[in-house]
Design a protein around this motif. Structure first.
Motif, PDB file in Angstrom:
ATOM      1  N   GLU A 189       1.108  -1.298  -0.022  1.00 60.71           N
ATOM      2  CA  GLU A 189       0.065  -0.191  -0.070  1.00 60.71           C
ATOM      3  C   GLU A 189       0.918   1.363   0.053  1.00 60.71           C
ATOM      4  O   GLU A 189       0.588   2.306  -0.629  1.00 60.71           O
ATOM      5  CB  GLU A 189      -0.830  -0.009   1.186  1.00 60.71           C
ATOM      6  N   PRO A 193       0.473   2.534  -4.208  1.00 57.11           N
ATOM      7  CA  PRO A 193      -0.928   2.779  -3.808  1.00 57.11           C
ATOM      8  C   PRO A 193      -1.748   2.761  -5.106  1.00 57.11           C
ATOM      9  O   PRO A 193      -1.227   3.321  -6.239  1.00 57.11           O
ATOM     10  CB  PRO A 193      -0.832   4.182  -3.135  1.00 57.11           C
ATOM     11  N   ASN A 194      -2.980   2.329  -5.066  1.00 54.89           N
ATOM     12  CA  ASN A 194      -3.980   2.228  -6.084  1.00 54.89           C
ATOM     13  C   ASN A 194      -4.663   3.583  -6.182  1.00 54.89           C
ATOM     14  O   ASN A 194      -4.931   4.423  -4.982  1.00 54.89           O
ATOM     15  CB  ASN A 194      -4.872   1.185  -6.312  1.00 54.89           C
ATOM     16  N   ARG A 195      -5.366   4.036  -7.101  1.00 57.56           N
ATOM     17  CA  ARG A 195      -6.499   5.264  -7.456  1.00 57.56           C
ATOM     18  C   ARG A 195      -7.779   4.480  -6.787  1.00 57.56           C
ATOM     19  O   ARG A 195      -7.947   3.435  -6.635  1.00 57.56           O
ATOM     20  CB  ARG A 195      -6.764   5.665  -8.754  1.00 57.56           C
ATOM     21  N   PRO A 196      -8.396   5.693  -5.999  1.00 58.80           N
ATOM     22  CA  PRO A 196      -9.703   5.370  -5.335  1.00 58.80           C
ATOM     23  C   PRO A 196     -10.527   4.567  -6.158  1.00 58.80           C
ATOM     24  O   PRO A 196     -10.920   5.088  -7.336  1.00 58.80           O
ATOM     25  CB  PRO A 196     -10.229   6.550  -4.984  1.00 58.80           C
ATOM     26  N   ASP A 198     -10.257   1.568  -7.124  1.00 56.86           N
ATOM     27  CA  ASP A 198      -9.587   0.333  -7.732  1.00 56.86           C
ATOM     28  C   ASP A 198      -9.287  -0.896  -6.441  1.00 56.86           C
ATOM     29  O   ASP A 198      -9.825  -0.821  -5.694  1.00 56.86           O
ATOM     30  CB  ASP A 198      -8.023   0.729  -8.124  1.00 56.86           C
ATOM     31  N   PRO A 201      -4.542  -2.512  -3.320  1.00 56.63           N
ATOM     32  CA  PRO A 201      -3.124  -2.623  -3.990  1.00 56.63           C
ATOM     33  C   PRO A 201      -2.304  -3.785  -3.998  1.00 56.63           C
ATOM     34  O   PRO A 201      -1.600  -4.340  -4.655  1.00 56.63           O
ATOM     35  CB  PRO A 201      -2.289  -1.536  -3.520  1.00 56.63           C
TER      36      PRO A 201
END
Length: 336
Positions: A189, A193-196, A198, A201
């Protein structure tokens, strides 16, 4: 798989897979992935059928003893990998068979048991071993070199940030080894990090490690090869997968066996004629869950069913191109 309020486990695409098996009265069937016993119980509802079931998880085998007793000799449950199904079935005189069903991947019960270490959503040991033996995920994370870790995450998890995550793992494990699911998920994380909106992570990395720990893709390919040899003429094969790597192996295996692989015009001069099809693939495939099933069980959304009928032709030799799909590529051949 889903679970009813009464506690009965219902595999994803169960009815569709049973239809593909085209159950016969008094038939002999193999449930290659017993899990909660959903397929075995449904098959045994057909009068006089017999089932030889496999599971590498001793917990699942122990839980299945009640069903074995209930079925009065019609169900045999073996603690073994399904790559061994042909040898074990023949040793028990359970050959040829009329149908084999595979439900590939980790069961909901395994995901929901934090102590098994499959899920990044709950604190637990970084384990992921289905059978409790061999290397754990922690062993791989704490001992593999950076390039091997990156390969595992990229090829088995299709993780774009594989190199960044592997580099961070090697850095942080020099300070303290990774022992829990939360520790590894927290690192991922932080560095990728991933986009909101998604997926989490850590999703792809945990999938990759689970596949590596349990050698899942090689197991799948070897299980399919064993099934091809064990099925009698007219026998049915049904395989439910849950991610693209598994589905790709099943799809290409059946394409070759059903004569849908390389065409004659693509063969080089002097190449031998391909063997006769060992399976017939019919119908529109893959079969996917209905909207009602995915609404009731969100884990079903990625499931795909492929199926085929065994012909009288001999089993095919293993194609090297197919074998390559089940393992990491050789490093000296470069990255995909």
């Amino acid at each position: 798989m889903a679970m009813t309020s009464a506690g009965t486990h219902i595999p994803v695409l169960r009815d569709e897979a049973l239809a593909a098996l085209h159950l016969r009265r008094s038939g002999r069937y193999v449930d290659a992935t017993f899990g909660g016993g959903g397929y075995a119980r449904a098959i045994l509802a057909e009068p006089e059928t017999r089932v030889l079931a496999f599971d590498r998880d001793p917990t699942a085998v122990k839980a299945g003893e009640a069903l074995v007793d209930e079925m009065g000799g019609r169900l045999t449950l073996v603690e073994a990998r399904f790559s061994e199904l042909e040898d074990i079935a023949r040793a028990q005189g359970f050959a040829p068979v009329d149908g084999i069903v595979f439900d590939i991947g980790v069961s909901s019960l395994q995901f929901d048991e934090a102590e098994r270490g499959f899920s990044f959503r709950a604190e637990g040991p970084l384990d992921m071993r289905m059978g409790g033996q061999g290397r754990s995920a922690a062993d791989i994370v704490n001992a593999a070199d950076e390039e091997t870790l990156a390969d595992i995450l990229y090829f088995f998890g299709e993780e774009r940030a594989a190199r960044r995550i592997a580099r961070a793992i090697v850095h942080d494990r020099n300070i303290a080894p990774f022992e829990t699911t939360k520790a590894l998920a927290g690192l991922i994380e932080r560095v990728a990090p991933n986009r909101p909106g998604d997926i989490h992570p850590a999703t792809k990395s945990f999938q990759a490690l689970r596949i590596a720990v349990n050698e899942e893709l090689e197991e799948l390919l070897n299980g399919l090869i064993g099934a091809e040899r064990l099925l009698g003429e007219g026998g049915r094969l049904a395989v439910v997968t849950f991610h693209s790597l598994e589905d790709r192996i099943v799809k290409q295996f059946l394409a070759e066996r059903c004569g849908r692989g390389e065409t004659g015009s693509r063969r080089l001069p002097g190449e031998p004629t391909p063997p006769a099809p060992s399976f017939v693939c019919a119908g529109r495939q893959p079969v996917t869950p209905t909207s009602a099933e995915t609404a009731a069980n969100p884990r079903a959304r990625s499931a795909k069913l492929r199926y085929a009928t065994r012909t009288a032709a001999p089993a095919h030799p293993l194609d090297a191109r197919l074998a390559r799909l089940s393992r990491l590529p050789d490093r000296d051949k470069g990255k995909a």
